[in-house]
Design a protein around this motif. Structure first.
Motif, mmCIF file in Angstrom:
data_model
loop_
_atom_site.group_PDB
_atom_site.id
_atom_site.type_symbol
_atom_site.label_atom_id
_atom_site.label_comp_id
_atom_site.label_asym_id
_atom_site.label_seq_id
_atom_site.Cartn_x
_atom_site.Cartn_y
_atom_site.Cartn_z
ATOM 1 N N ARG A 104 42.672 32.920 52.087
ATOM 2 C CA ARG A 104 43.792 33.840 52.291
ATOM 3 C C ARG A 104 43.712 34.370 53.713
ATOM 4 O O ARG A 104 42.591 34.542 54.246
ATOM 5 C CB ARG A 104 43.701 35.035 51.327
ATOM 6 N N MET A 141 40.960 38.805 30.599
ATOM 7 C CA MET A 141 42.337 38.830 30.098
ATOM 8 C C MET A 141 42.430 38.036 28.785
ATOM 9 O O MET A 141 43.116 38.442 27.854
ATOM 10 C CB MET A 141 43.306 38.264 31.141
ATOM 11 N N SER A 438 53.070 28.353 41.421
ATOM 12 C CA SER A 438 52.260 27.623 42.395
ATOM 13 C C SER A 438 51.305 26.648 41.680
ATOM 14 O O SER A 438 51.342 26.536 40.443
ATOM 15 C CB SER A 438 51.492 28.580 43.311
HETATM 16 C C1 HEM Z 1 57.231 35.622 36.368
HETATM 17 C C2 HEM Z 1 56.164 36.198 36.788
HETATM 18 C C3 HEM Z 1 55.219 35.682 37.830
HETATM 19 C C4 HEM Z 1 55.411 34.762 38.846
HETATM 20 C C5 HEM Z 1 56.680 33.988 39.170
HETATM 21 C C6 HEM Z 1 54.161 34.653 39.561
HETATM 22 C C7 HEM Z 1 53.943 33.801 40.633
HETATM 23 C C8 HEM Z 1 52.774 33.763 41.367
HETATM 24 C C9 HEM Z 1 52.589 32.955 42.539
HETATM 25 C C10 HEM Z 1 53.602 31.989 43.128
HETATM 26 C C11 HEM Z 1 51.332 33.207 43.014
HETATM 27 C C12 HEM Z 1 50.688 32.634 44.282
HETATM 28 C C13 HEM Z 1 49.773 31.492 43.992
HETATM 29 C C14 HEM Z 1 49.220 30.877 45.269
HETATM 30 O O1 HEM Z 1 48.679 31.590 46.107
HETATM 31 O O2 HEM Z 1 49.352 29.652 45.441
HETATM 32 C C15 HEM Z 1 50.718 34.168 42.121
HETATM 33 C C16 HEM Z 1 49.429 34.656 42.274
HETATM 34 C C17 HEM Z 1 48.860 35.577 41.419
HETATM 35 N N1 HEM Z 1 49.424 36.110 40.286
HETATM 36 FE FE1 HEM Z 1 51.299 35.747 39.574
HETATM 37 N N2 HEM Z 1 53.247 35.496 38.993
HETATM 38 C C18 HEM Z 1 53.844 36.135 37.928
HETATM 39 C C19 HEM Z 1 53.250 37.039 37.063
HETATM 40 C C20 HEM Z 1 51.940 37.444 37.116
HETATM 41 C C21 HEM Z 1 51.293 38.321 36.156
HETATM 42 C C22 HEM Z 1 51.950 38.875 34.882
HETATM 43 C C23 HEM Z 1 50.013 38.535 36.604
HETATM 44 C C24 HEM Z 1 48.874 39.323 36.017
HETATM 45 C C25 HEM Z 1 48.859 40.055 35.037
HETATM 46 C C26 HEM Z 1 49.858 37.781 37.839
HETATM 47 C C27 HEM Z 1 48.700 37.746 38.588
HETATM 48 C C28 HEM Z 1 48.525 36.998 39.735
HETATM 49 C C29 HEM Z 1 47.320 37.027 40.544
HETATM 50 C C30 HEM Z 1 46.088 37.893 40.298
HETATM 51 C C31 HEM Z 1 47.519 36.123 41.586
HETATM 52 C C32 HEM Z 1 46.535 35.765 42.710
HETATM 53 C C33 HEM Z 1 45.686 34.584 42.296
HETATM 54 C C34 HEM Z 1 44.614 34.247 43.321
HETATM 55 O O3 HEM Z 1 44.755 34.622 44.482
HETATM 56 O O4 HEM Z 1 43.640 33.579 42.938
HETATM 57 N N3 HEM Z 1 51.041 37.136 38.113
HETATM 58 N N4 HEM Z 1 51.615 34.486 41.131
#
Ligand code: HEM
Length: 497
Positions: A104, A141, A438
């Motif tokens: 990152r 979780m 992603s």
């Molecule tokens: C419709 C809902 C959601 C969408 C469209 C979405 C989409 C995404 C996307 C595109 C990323 C970036 C991945 C990358 O860096 O390649 C991401 C990362 C992340 N999301 Fe979601 N997300 C959603 C809901 C949630 C929910 C409900 C949670 C947790 C309760 C969550 C927790 C995270 C976390 C912690 C990351 C960072 C992962 C990492 O850096 O290892 N997301 N999300």
């Protein structure tokens, strides 16, 4: 001698000299064998072009993609950014070469401030700390019901709380986003803190406001990240206030809540995510990884990533209902047939509701809630096809371009849920060119939860209401790009069926 030289130099010569020097410096410090891209200016790169695009930055990215291809590069300040707009190339980069391209950005002004003031969590960390925090977060979780029946009931209870609020509103126009943010935030609260808040609770209203404020800012290309001097300008000050200060206030709030939790912690009775985290700390040889600041930061990540995204998705669904009444009617008919009015829908109903599955999938494709995902970084020099990108290059998955590519999706801008149904009406989930969460080791860790929340609230709401615009108004389906792509605030009505 020096006097003679200085005397010979007029203002124009000094200016030309400086310009040649800056262009030479820019050229010399640009890495070689990088993907093609638009020419930038010395020192600031392409910042002005992005700034001039204003609210049309995503359209500018589309134009650059058309001009320079599926892999193009820009420069912001001294940082190189590579955009990938092809699914196969993104798979090679984020999945096959995930060990190189899963960092990152670390030395961006706002990110540094957030880390300095609130610690390291999952989203912003890298390397061994990121792997361990991500592993423990996913495991916790799961232990607290994500993907299981126990959580399903809690999500359904929360969906019924939304129904209750809408019923009390008696068909008056509503701004849906704040209400849906409370829904999504409460689901996270019940996993993390083992409890939910009342929707009128002042602290809760403030918490959801701050989370939304922090995440809805145009952070990805913010000049302050690439030219820290702009932090003194009014726009720079505002974004720092909205993002960093919001995170600090949430961090302080969590500090108080978590202190109470630590005081009542009993290892023989694990109540929630926080207790599990405390237990992991006391059982681990690497206790520093799970210190209080990291724990707060992980929880902030779940609030930040899990509230705004889910609320934005759900708001878009309701707005599309108001825009496409025939789609809404068909969803209502399907729910009436499969679930009826006597019970709530459950995750088991998904297989019998193919059209609803297709509508949700099409919303993810056409709207693009996370249009450029979250930026990755090359932790060392790596290859993207024929190009060589140096360590520290920011790599962006251009999800929106992949989802709206006419080569992958005929009539890409048209909302057409039927594209995910076969001739017998069965749901056909997309196997490629689709990645709203992603891909690779950094992919969203809340996907299972987000899909559960989306499906259950969707079904509960269409079972009870019809969504329409106030008389004589049309829904505006153009959104605004912050970290997410969210709809413009526009009140509309939920009419009891
Ligand atoms: C419709 C809902 C959601 C969408 C469209 C979405 C989409 C995404 C996307 C595109 C990323 C970036 C991945 C990358 O860096 O390649 C991401 C990362 C992340 N999301 Fe979601 N997300 C959603 C809901 C949630 C929910 C409900 C949670 C947790 C309760 C969550 C927790 C995270 C976390 C912690 C990351 C960072 C992962 C990492 O850096 O290892 N997301 N999300």
């Amino acid at each position: 001698m020096l006097d003679t030289i200085l005397g010979a130099l007029d203002t124009t010569s000094v200016f030309v000299f400086l310009l040649v020097f800056l262009i030479g410096y820019y050229w010399l410090t640009s890495p070689k064998n990088m993907p093609p891209g638009p020419m930038g200016l010395p020192l600031i790169g392409n910042l002005l072009q992005l700034r001039a695009a204003g609210s049309n930055q995503l359209e500018l990215l589309k134009k650059w993609r058309q001009q320079y291809g599926d892999v193009f590069a820009i420069r912001l300040g001294s940082k190189n950014l590579v955009f990938i707009s092809d699914y196969k190339i993104l798979q090679e980069t984020f999945v096959k070469n995930g060990d190189i391209f899963s960092g990152r950005p670390s030395n961006l002004y706002i990110i540094n401030q957030i880390k300095k003031k609130t610690g390291t969590g999952v989203i912003l960390s890298e390397g061994a700390i990121w792997k361990e925090l991500r592993r423990v977060t996913l495991m916790t979780m799961r232990d607290f019901g994500v993907g299981k029946k126990s959580l399903e009931q809690r999500v359904l209870d929360e969906a019924l709380a939304v129904v209750e609020v809408l019923e009390k509103g008696e068909g008056q126009p509503v701004l849906f986003k704040p209400l849906l943010s409370k829904f999504a935030c409460n689901v996270i609260c019940s996993i993390i803190l083992g409890d939910r808040f009342d929707y009128d609770d002042k602290t809760f209203i403030e918490l959801t406001k701050l989370v939304n404020l922090a995440v809805s800012q145009p952070l990805v290309f913010a000049p302050v990240n690439f030219l820290p001097i702009t932090r003194f300008a009014p726009a720079g000050k505002k974004i720092i206030h909205d993002v960093v200060d919001s995170f600090v206030t949430i961090d302080n709030f969590l500090g108080t809540v978590l202190k109470e939790h630590e005081e009542t912690y009993d290892p023989s009775e694990i109540r929630d995510f926080v207790d599990f985290y405390i237990k992991t700390r006391s059982d681990s040889d690497d206790a520093h990884l799970y210190d209080a600041s990291n724990m707060r930061r992980v929880i902030i990540d779940l609030f930040a990533a899990g509230t705004e995204t889910t609320a934005t998705t759900l708001s878009w669904i309701l707005l599309y209902f108001a825009a496409y009444p025939e789609v809404q009617t068909r969803c209502q008919q399907d729910i009436d047939k499969v679930v009826g009015q006597g019970r709530s829908a459950t995750m088991d109903d998904r297989k019998n509701l193919p059209y609803i599955e297709a509508v949700i999938t099409e919303i993810f494709r056409v709207v693009n809630i996370a249009p450029v995902a979250v930026p990755h970084v090359a932790v060392k020099e790596g290859k993207i096809r024929q190009y060589t990108v140096p360590a520290e290059t920011i790599v962006i998955g251009n999800i929106r371009e992949i989802h709206l590519d006419p080569v992958n999706w005929p009539e890409p801008d048209i909302f057409k849920p039927e594209r995910f149904l076969d001739k017998d009406g069965n749901f056909c989930p997309p196997k490629k060119n689709f990645m709203p969460f992603s891909i690779g080791p950094r992919a969203c860790l809340g996907e299972v939860l987000a899909r559960m929340e989306t499906f259950l609230l969707f079904c509960t709401l269409v079972q009870s209401f019809t969504f329409v615009m106030p008389q004589g108004q049309k829904p505006d389906l153009q959104g605004q790009f912050g970290v997410t792509y969210s709809g413009k605030p526009q009140p509309f009505l939920a009419k009891r069926r």
